[in-house]
Enzyme design. Structure first.
Site, PDB file in Angstrom:
ATOM      1  CG  ASP A   1      -3.116   1.132   7.644  1.00  0.00           C
ATOM      2  OD1 ASP A   1      -3.508   0.030   7.235  1.00  0.00           O
ATOM      3  OD2 ASP A   1      -2.965   2.126   6.890  1.00  0.00           O
ATOM      4  CB  ILE A   2       1.079   4.147   6.085  1.00  0.00           C
ATOM      5  CG1 ILE A   2       2.069   5.287   5.936  1.00  0.00           C
ATOM      6  CG2 ILE A   2       0.304   3.930   4.811  1.00  0.00           C
ATOM      7  CD1 ILE A   2       3.183   5.003   4.939  1.00  0.00           C
TER       8      ILE A   2
ATOM      9  CG  ASN B   1      -9.634  -5.922   3.151  1.00  0.00           C
ATOM     10  OD1 ASN B   1     -10.804  -6.023   3.501  1.00  0.00           O
ATOM     11  ND2 ASN B   1      -8.915  -4.846   3.408  1.00  0.00           N
TER      12      ASN B   1
ATOM     13  CB  VAL C   1      -0.263  -5.092   1.176  1.00  0.00           C
ATOM     14  CG1 VAL C   1       1.140  -5.610   1.492  1.00  0.00           C
ATOM     15  CG2 VAL C   1      -0.257  -3.566   1.112  1.00  0.00           C
TER      16      VAL C   1
ATOM     17  CG  HIS D   1      -2.593  -7.080   5.659  1.00  0.00           C
ATOM     18  ND1 HIS D   1      -2.194  -7.476   4.408  1.00  0.00           N
ATOM     19  CD2 HIS D   1      -3.556  -6.156   5.483  1.00  0.00           C
ATOM     20  CE1 HIS D   1      -2.896  -6.809   3.498  1.00  0.00           C
ATOM     21  NE2 HIS D   1      -3.741  -6.018   4.126  1.00  0.00           N
TER      22      HIS D   1
ATOM     23  CG  HIS E   1      -6.962  -3.934   7.997  1.00  0.00           C
ATOM     24  ND1 HIS E   1      -6.451  -2.751   7.515  1.00  0.00           N
ATOM     25  CD2 HIS E   1      -6.894  -4.809   6.974  1.00  0.00           C
ATOM     26  CE1 HIS E   1      -6.098  -2.908   6.247  1.00  0.00           C
ATOM     27  NE2 HIS E   1      -6.358  -4.147   5.891  1.00  0.00           N
TER      28      HIS E   1
HETATM   29  P1  5GP Z   1      -5.384  -4.108   2.271  1.00  0.00           P
HETATM   30  O1  5GP Z   1      -6.296  -3.315   1.396  1.00  0.00           O
HETATM   31  O2  5GP Z   1      -4.315  -4.825   1.485  1.00  0.00           O
HETATM   32  O3  5GP Z   1      -6.123  -4.996   3.213  1.00  0.00           O
HETATM   33  O4  5GP Z   1      -4.702  -3.026   3.205  1.00  0.00           O
HETATM   34  C1  5GP Z   1      -3.370  -2.627   3.101  1.00  0.00           C
HETATM   35  C2  5GP Z   1      -3.117  -1.597   4.169  1.00  0.00           C
HETATM   36  O5  5GP Z   1      -1.736  -1.367   4.243  1.00  0.00           O
HETATM   37  C3  5GP Z   1      -3.795  -0.247   3.917  1.00  0.00           C
HETATM   38  O6  5GP Z   1      -4.667   0.051   5.013  1.00  0.00           O
HETATM   39  C4  5GP Z   1      -2.627   0.724   3.793  1.00  0.00           C
HETATM   40  O7  5GP Z   1      -2.895   1.980   4.376  1.00  0.00           O
HETATM   41  C5  5GP Z   1      -1.511  -0.010   4.505  1.00  0.00           C
HETATM   42  N1  5GP Z   1      -0.177   0.282   3.986  1.00  0.00           N
HETATM   43  C6  5GP Z   1       0.220   0.283   2.692  1.00  0.00           C
HETATM   44  N2  5GP Z   1       1.525   0.556   2.596  1.00  0.00           N
HETATM   45  C7  5GP Z   1       1.981   0.718   3.858  1.00  0.00           C
HETATM   46  C8  5GP Z   1       3.278   1.013   4.403  1.00  0.00           C
HETATM   47  O8  5GP Z   1       4.271   1.176   3.709  1.00  0.00           O
HETATM   48  N3  5GP Z   1       3.361   1.109   5.753  1.00  0.00           N
HETATM   49  C9  5GP Z   1       2.273   0.924   6.566  1.00  0.00           C
HETATM   50  N4  5GP Z   1       2.462   1.040   7.873  1.00  0.00           N
HETATM   51  N5  5GP Z   1       1.047   0.637   6.087  1.00  0.00           N
HETATM   52  C10 5GP Z   1       0.892   0.540   4.748  1.00  0.00           C
END
Ligand code: 5GP
Length: 126
Positions: free
Chosen positions: A40-41, A98, A107, A111, A113
C-alpha cells in the site's frame, strides 16, 4: 476522493486496473493467475499489502456475486499464501475489506488489505 458506490459499473481506468496492466508502478509482493499483491502506498501498519483479483470487480459484493468459483478460491488461497510467505501466520495479521461509503472504500477495484507486523489492537477505532 469520493467513496465508491459498490453498485457502479467497473471503471477500467481506476488506479488498480492501471497497475494490473503495468501502466502504473507498484511494489509487487506476489502474483499468480488470480491475484496481484503489492505494498500500500500509504501503509497503516509495518506490513500493509493490498491483494487484488485480476478480474474486473468493483467491490467485495461484486466479486462474491459475479466471480466464478475457481476465481474466488484462487484469490482467497493467494491472500493466505501472501500472509504465510510474509511470515505473518504465527504473529498474526488482519484482513480488511472496505465496501461502499460506510466502509470507506476509495478505489473501485476490489481489494483486501493485509496488515501486520505489530499488535493491531481491537477492530475499529475512530
Ligand atoms: P480503500 O479505502 O479503497 O479500501 O483503500 C485504498 C487503498 O489504496 C488505500 O490504503 C491507499 O493508500 C491505497 N492506494 C491508493 N492509490 C494507490 C496507488 O497508486 N498505489 C498503491 N500501492 N496504493 C494505493
Amino acid at each position: 476522493m469520493d467513496a465508491v458506490d459498490p453498485t457502479q459499473p467497473y471503471d477500467p481506468e481506476n488506479i488498480f486496473a492501471r497497475i494490473l496492466r503495468g501502466e502504473l508502478p507498484c511494489e509487487k509482493v506476489y502474483e499468480d493467475e488470480f491475484a496481484l499483491a503489492f505494498n500500500d502506498i500509504g501503509p497503516q501498519a509495518p506490513v500493509h499489502v493490498l491483494v487484488i483479483p485480476k478480474g474486473e470487480y468493483v467491490s467485495w459484493d461484486d466479486f462474491c456475486l459475479k466471480a466464478p468459483d475457481a476465481e474466488i478460491a484462487g484469490f482467497i488461497r493467494a491472500v493466505g499464501k501472501v500472509a504465510r510467505d510474509l511470515g505473518l501466520v504465527e504473529p498474526g495479521y488482519r484482513l480488511l475489506n472496505n465496501v461502499g461509503p460506510d466502509g470507506g472504500q476509495i478505489v473501485p477495484h476490489m481489494h483486501v488489505h493485509l496488515c501486520g507486523g505489530k499488535p493491531l489492537g481491537r477492530m475499529i477505532s475512530g
